[in-house]
Design an enzyme around this catalytic site. Structure first.
Site, short mmCIF file in Angstrom:
data_model
loop_
_atom_site.label_atom_id
_atom_site.label_comp_id
_atom_site.label_asym_id
_atom_site.label_seq_id
_atom_site.Cartn_x
_atom_site.Cartn_y
_atom_site.Cartn_z
N SER A 208 0.73 -1.25 -0.01
CA SER A 208 0.09 -0.04 -0.11
C SER A 208 0.71 1.29 -0.01
CB SER A 208 -0.93 -0.02 1.38
OG SER A 208 -1.66 -0.94 1.40
N SER B 61 2.66 -2.83 8.27
CA SER B 61 2.75 -3.42 9.58
C SER B 61 4.39 -3.77 9.81
CB SER B 61 1.78 -4.67 9.69
OG SER B 61 0.63 -4.26 9.40
N GLU C 269 -2.24 -14.64 1.71
CA GLU C 269 -2.77 -13.62 2.80
C GLU C 269 -4.04 -13.59 3.27
OE1 GLU C 269 -1.10 -9.83 1.76
OE2 GLU C 269 -2.09 -8.86 3.38
N ASN D 139 -13.43 -5.60 2.09
CA ASN D 139 -14.64 -6.64 1.79
C ASN D 139 -15.33 -6.06 0.36
OD1 ASN D 139 -13.42 -7.59 4.26
ND2 ASN D 139 -15.48 -8.36 4.81
#
Ligand code: FAD
Length: 374
Positions: free
Chosen positions: A127, A159, A243, A361
């Site tokens: 990202s 992260s 993932e 989603n």
């Protein structure tokens, strides 16, 4: 490889014994979302010593040569116990399999044994500030040099980059107006390289697992390109299947469910029905997730099924929080005390991220719709 029920049962008991010992020694407290927020380099090393990282990889690369089912059993036990597995998670789940599939022999020998020992952690640099759902629009660029590539750009929501050794970054190496998925590459960038700045970003939970990584004229040796330069999209798509499909996509709030049941807050008929329904959904998701792991092992396409696991699983994770809240409201004083309140509070703060990370989603439902159409 076929794995007998006896082998699975043996692995499960071994992990449970290990976790009981770790809990007794006070090495961790069960928490929700521990595969993102529970970072412990020491715990990861102990898992490596047990042979529970890189479990399915060939022994010549430091792996365990075990079956996907044995690995699945280990990770579902660790997740169900809320153990701190975030340090090695990305490298073990997706970078290792990517290197096995597309890495050079030198990369496999250099990186895989260290990952399997729990001594090398890798952050996922996909990202960017303006590229999340539409990953092919990444603007971090790499230009060729005499020895490799020079990289400039910025990654965000990465992260644990501040606690990792390498960043696997998706970068544009060639402008391709004819095909936006072409001309991308994946580079393993040492996070201690000159020109790399890592800034932590505080999350609502109070934890700082997020980072922003700025890459300013960072030189990356040619041997750290994973796969063919320009063909990085293929690698990213294969990483995303790993993932999105594992048990971490439906077990992030499982410790809450365990605490709710063991605390006796589920005596009422409605609460029992809620817990029964959540358990049935968990069981169905587990079957689907297992099937995807099997397909992945056989190199079969899994995009649609993996997206289904994540969409349905993350919704269940949120529903477990609602079930606990409702039970707490109906039976105040019977909700298991401080441990449950603490888990519930932390889970509520983490919940907004469940349906975002790893692809939102909305995006997954688009993928599922296209997959079912095809
Ligand atoms: C806890 C957590 C950990 C993360 N860790 C990492 C990491 O380690 N590495 C990394 O690279 N990234 C990481 N991310 C980033 C994550 O992958 C992105 O947040 C995610 O892909 C969404 O991108 P975005 O935030 O840019 O949202 P956007 O893409 O801007 O989307 C904003 C909203 O618009 C909707 N939307 C966008 N496009 C469409 C469309 N075509 N159709 C319908 N709806 C659409 C989305 O569903 C979303 O609701 C992490 C995120 C979280 C929350």
């Amino acid at each position: 490889m076929t794995t007998t029920q006896a082998t699975v049962a043996e692995v499960r008991s071994e992990v449970r014994r290990f976790l009981a010992d770790e809990l007794a020694a006070g090495s961790f407290r069960p928490s929700c979302d521990a595969w993102i927020q529970g970072h412990s380099a020491e715990f990861s090393r102990r898992l490596g010593q047990r042979g529970w990282l890189g479990m399915t990889w060939p022994r010549r690369y430091g792996g365990g040569g075990r079956s996907a089912l044995e690995r699945f059993t280990v990770i579902e036990e660790l997740l169900a116990a809320g153990a701190p597995v975030a340090a090695h998670w990305i490298a073990d789940r997706q970078t290792g399999p990517l290197l096995l599939r597309s890495g050079t022999e030198q990369q496999k020998q250099r990186f895989l044994p260290l990952i399997a020992q729990g001594r090398l952690f890798i952050a996922a640099g996909m990202s960017e500030p303006d590229s999340g759902s539409d990953l092919a629009s990444v603007r971090t660029r790499a230009v060729p040099t005499a020895t490799g590539w020079r990289v400039n750009g910025r990654k965000v929501w990465t992260s644990h980059a501040h606690r990792s050794h390498f960043l696997l970054a998706l970068v544009r190496t060639e402008a391709r107006d004819d095909d936006r998925h072409a001309g991308l590459s994946q580079l393993l960038i040492g996070l201690d390289s000159p020109g790399v700045t890592v800034r932590t970003i505080g999350a609502m939970t109070g934890e700082s697992h997020f980072t922003e990584v700025t890459l300013d004229d960072v030189d990356v040796p040619a041997e750290q390109v994973v796969g063919r330069a320009g063909d990085g999209w293929r690698g990213v798509v294969s990483e995303l299947a790993h993932e999105r499909s594992g048990p971490e996509r439906y077990l992030s709030t499982f410790p809450l469910l365990t605490e709710l049941v063991s605390g006796g807050a589920t005596d009422g008929e409605t609460s029992l029905a809620d817990v029964g329904s959540a358990t049935a959904r968990l069981w169905a998701l587990r079957s689907l997730s297992l099937q995807v792991q099997d397909l992945l092992e056989r190199g079969q396409p899994t995009d649609t099924a993996a997206a289904l696991v994540k969409d349905l699983g993350t919704r269940l994770e949120g529903d477990i929080i609602d079930i606990t809240r409702r039970a707490a409201h109906r039976r105040p004083g019977r909700t298991g005390g401080a441990a449950l309140s603490e888990l519930l509070g932390a889970a509520q703060l983490a919940a907004p991220s469940f349906t975002l990370r790893g692809g939102t989603n909305e995006i997954l439902r688009g993928l599922i719709a296209r997959g079912l159409e095809a």
